[in-house]
Motif scaffolding. Sequence first.
Motif, PDB file in Angstrom:
ATOM      1  N   TYR A 118      31.547  37.368  35.195  1.00 23.68           N
ATOM      2  CA  TYR A 118      31.841  37.191  36.621  1.00 23.68           C
ATOM      3  C   TYR A 118      32.436  35.828  36.943  1.00 23.68           C
ATOM      4  O   TYR A 118      32.920  35.605  38.052  1.00 23.68           O
ATOM      5  N   HIS A 119      32.443  34.929  35.976  1.00 21.57           N
ATOM      6  CA  HIS A 119      33.135  33.650  36.184  1.00 21.57           C
ATOM      7  C   HIS A 119      34.566  33.678  35.638  1.00 21.57           C
ATOM      8  O   HIS A 119      35.298  32.702  35.804  1.00 21.57           O
ATOM      9  N   LEU A 120      34.947  34.741  34.984  1.00 24.76           N
ATOM     10  CA  LEU A 120      36.316  34.899  34.481  1.00 24.76           C
ATOM     11  C   LEU A 120      37.050  35.855  35.408  1.00 24.76           C
ATOM     12  O   LEU A 120      36.957  37.073  35.286  1.00 24.76           O
ATOM     13  N   ILE A 121      37.778  35.289  36.354  1.00 23.55           N
ATOM     14  CA  ILE A 121      38.427  36.094  37.380  1.00 23.55           C
ATOM     15  C   ILE A 121      39.600  36.886  36.820  1.00 23.55           C
ATOM     16  O   ILE A 121      39.852  38.021  37.218  1.00 23.55           O
ATOM     17  N   ASP A 122      40.298  36.303  35.874  1.00 23.50           N
ATOM     18  CA  ASP A 122      41.452  36.965  35.257  1.00 23.50           C
ATOM     19  C   ASP A 122      40.980  38.041  34.283  1.00 23.50           C
ATOM     20  O   ASP A 122      40.181  37.776  33.378  1.00 23.50           O
ATOM     21  N   GLY A 123      41.470  39.263  34.460  1.00 22.77           N
ATOM     22  CA  GLY A 123      41.056  40.355  33.588  1.00 22.77           C
ATOM     23  C   GLY A 123      41.347  40.101  32.125  1.00 22.77           C
ATOM     24  O   GLY A 123      40.566  40.513  31.253  1.00 22.77           O
ATOM     25  N   ALA A 124      42.445  39.415  31.820  1.00 25.16           N
ATOM     26  CA  ALA A 124      42.777  39.119  30.425  1.00 25.16           C
ATOM     27  C   ALA A 124      41.720  38.211  29.803  1.00 25.16           C
ATOM     28  O   ALA A 124      41.396  38.351  28.613  1.00 25.16           O
ATOM     29  N   GLU A 125      41.175  37.299  30.580  1.00 28.10           N
ATOM     30  CA  GLU A 125      40.144  36.407  30.052  1.00 28.10           C
ATOM     31  C   GLU A 125      38.832  37.147  29.842  1.00 28.10           C
ATOM     32  O   GLU A 125      38.105  36.877  28.877  1.00 28.10           O
ATOM     33  N   ARG A 126      38.510  38.091  30.715  1.00 26.31           N
ATOM     34  CA  ARG A 126      37.315  38.913  30.479  1.00 26.31           C
ATOM     35  C   ARG A 126      37.485  39.743  29.214  1.00 26.31           C
ATOM     36  O   ARG A 126      36.549  39.890  28.409  1.00 26.31           O
ATOM     37  N   ARG A 127      38.675  40.293  29.018  1.00 30.47           N
ATOM     38  CA  ARG A 127      38.929  41.068  27.797  1.00 30.47           C
ATOM     39  C   ARG A 127      38.794  40.187  26.550  1.00 30.47           C
ATOM     40  O   ARG A 127      38.281  40.647  25.518  1.00 30.47           O
ATOM     41  N   GLN A 128      39.237  38.949  26.652  1.00 22.92           N
ATOM     42  CA  GLN A 128      39.117  38.043  25.513  1.00 22.92           C
ATOM     43  C   GLN A 128      37.648  37.745  25.200  1.00 22.92           C
ATOM     44  O   GLN A 128      37.239  37.714  24.040  1.00 22.92           O
ATOM     45  N   ALA A 129      36.843  37.523  26.240  1.00 19.87           N
ATOM     46  CA  ALA A 129      35.420  37.265  26.022  1.00 19.87           C
ATOM     47  C   ALA A 129      34.738  38.468  25.385  1.00 19.87           C
ATOM     48  O   ALA A 129      33.911  38.324  24.469  1.00 19.87           O
ATOM     49  N   LEU A 130      35.074  39.661  25.832  1.00 17.55           N
ATOM     50  CA  LEU A 130      34.493  40.873  25.243  1.00 17.55           C
ATOM     51  C   LEU A 130      34.970  41.079  23.806  1.00 17.55           C
ATOM     52  O   LEU A 130      34.196  41.511  22.937  1.00 17.55           O
ATOM     53  N   ALA A 131      36.231  40.758  23.546  1.00 18.62           N
ATOM     54  CA  ALA A 131      36.750  40.865  22.176  1.00 18.62           C
ATOM     55  C   ALA A 131      36.039  39.896  21.244  1.00 18.62           C
ATOM     56  O   ALA A 131      35.729  40.225  20.091  1.00 18.62           O
ATOM     57  N   ILE A 180      37.034  39.340  44.659  1.00 16.08           N
ATOM     58  CA  ILE A 180      37.021  37.943  44.240  1.00 16.08           C
ATOM     59  C   ILE A 180      36.389  37.079  45.320  1.00 16.08           C
ATOM     60  O   ILE A 180      36.728  37.210  46.502  1.00 16.08           O
ATOM     61  N   HIS A 181      35.468  36.215  44.913  1.00 23.02           N
ATOM     62  CA  HIS A 181      34.957  35.168  45.798  1.00 23.02           C
ATOM     63  C   HIS A 181      35.731  33.909  45.455  1.00 23.02           C
ATOM     64  O   HIS A 181      35.821  33.504  44.299  1.00 23.02           O
ATOM     65  N   ASP A 182      36.272  33.265  46.492  1.00 24.52           N
ATOM     66  CA  ASP A 182      37.187  32.146  46.235  1.00 24.52           C
ATOM     67  C   ASP A 182      36.496  30.840  45.889  1.00 24.52           C
ATOM     68  O   ASP A 182      37.151  29.859  45.525  1.00 24.52           O
ATOM     69  N   ALA A 186      29.281  28.314  49.511  1.00 26.39           N
ATOM     70  CA  ALA A 186      28.014  28.907  49.066  1.00 26.39           C
ATOM     71  C   ALA A 186      27.927  29.231  47.577  1.00 26.39           C
ATOM     72  O   ALA A 186      26.908  28.977  46.945  1.00 26.39           O
ATOM     73  N   PHE A 187      28.973  29.780  46.995  1.00 27.25           N
ATOM     74  CA  PHE A 187      28.944  30.168  45.585  1.00 27.25           C
ATOM     75  C   PHE A 187      30.270  29.772  44.970  1.00 27.25           C
ATOM     76  O   PHE A 187      31.244  29.501  45.676  1.00 27.25           O
ATOM     77  N   THR A 188      30.287  29.739  43.660  1.00 27.28           N
ATOM     78  CA  THR A 188      31.509  29.352  42.962  1.00 27.28           C
ATOM     79  C   THR A 188      32.487  30.525  42.862  1.00 27.28           C
ATOM     80  O   THR A 188      32.164  31.648  43.236  1.00 27.28           O
ATOM     81  N   ALA A 189      33.673  30.266  42.361  1.00 26.08           N
ATOM     82  CA  ALA A 189      34.664  31.325  42.161  1.00 26.08           C
ATOM     83  C   ALA A 189      34.088  32.400  41.244  1.00 26.08           C
ATOM     84  O   ALA A 189      33.496  32.089  40.218  1.00 26.08           O
ATOM     85  N   ALA A 190      34.275  33.659  41.631  1.00 25.01           N
ATOM     86  CA  ALA A 190      33.666  34.739  40.848  1.00 25.01           C
ATOM     87  C   ALA A 190      34.401  36.047  41.083  1.00 25.01           C
ATOM     88  O   ALA A 190      35.019  36.263  42.129  1.00 25.01           O
ATOM     89  N   TYR A 191      34.292  36.929  40.077  1.00 25.99           N
ATOM     90  CA  TYR A 191      34.826  38.287  40.157  1.00 25.99           C
ATOM     91  C   TYR A 191      33.662  39.253  40.304  1.00 25.99           C
ATOM     92  O   TYR A 191      32.664  39.145  39.585  1.00 25.99           O
ATOM     93  N   PHE A 192      33.781  40.207  41.226  1.00 18.68           N
ATOM     94  CA  PHE A 192      32.714  41.166  41.494  1.00 18.68           C
ATOM     95  C   PHE A 192      33.144  42.549  40.995  1.00 18.68           C
ATOM     96  O   PHE A 192      34.158  43.089  41.418  1.00 18.68           O
ATOM     97  N   HIS A 193      32.342  43.147  40.119  1.00 14.46           N
ATOM     98  CA  HIS A 193      32.636  44.448  39.521  1.00 14.46           C
ATOM     99  C   HIS A 193      31.998  45.594  40.295  1.00 14.46           C
ATOM    100  O   HIS A 193      30.923  45.443  40.873  1.00 14.46           O
ATOM    101  N   SER A 194      32.607  46.756  40.226  1.00 13.56           N
ATOM    102  CA  SER A 194      31.879  47.994  40.493  1.00 13.56           C
ATOM    103  C   SER A 194      31.239  48.429  39.172  1.00 13.56           C
ATOM    104  O   SER A 194      31.628  47.966  38.095  1.00 13.56           O
TER     105      SER A 194
END
Length: 271
Positions: A118-131, A180-182, A186-194
Amino acid sequence: MTPPELAPEIVTFYTETINEADRLSATADGRLEMVRTQELLRRHLPPPPARVLDVGGGPGAHARWLIEDGYSLHLVDPIQRHIEQAKATGATVELGDARQLTADDASYDVVLLLGPLYHLIDGAERRQALAEARRVLKPGGLLAAAGINRYSSLFEHAAFAHLHKEAIQASIGGILRTQIHDGKKAFTAAYFHSGEQLRGEVIAAGFAGAEVYGIEGPAWSMLAAAERNTGGDFRDTPLFESALTAARMAEPYPELLAASSHLLAVGRRPT
């Protein structure tokens, strides 16, 4: 090592704004998240002394109880303050990045990603972390990855009794539209999933048998609002026990995923 490249607001949030070491114990909804995460992980973890890599493990809230359970644990986090705090857990620790792990291929039985996605807003970076998580897992190894629920802010601010204010509506409406939370308040930049998105990302990364759970269940916002609106401590009360029971009862009903604050996806690297 050179500190990982992070958005400045993330570093500021965890270094100056909040003490993450207290988050899962100081409030009733934090305790609910901790208890439920423990329940769900213990359900799926291999027996100790399996090797666990806690990526984005913060100050070691989960590392502490996993080590007490008998697991061998190495913690990686990009925040220097967290690394210093995590040393007290007994884990080995490393300043590092979920997107570029230093661990060898197929060297861990379990990888936890309970914060990075949730701290990796860019989908490519989330894919890299999962890889990277898949790379360092042994065949058959377990991945447990957390996300913030896309609808969590809607439930939270309704319970806090100020969603009717135009400024709050505009802010929450933006999160619902963009996921996306900017990071400006209150909170840091974040991506919110379903729930389905989180499951899809885990499957696309090559993990088998992916399942998604609602961690806190449908009553967490009521619990959080009770503390915030009264100033009381609800950690050891019937309201806490009811919220915990609601989370457990909601598990068989996927439509209730949308009511939880955090989601937990579990899957395995194919053998």
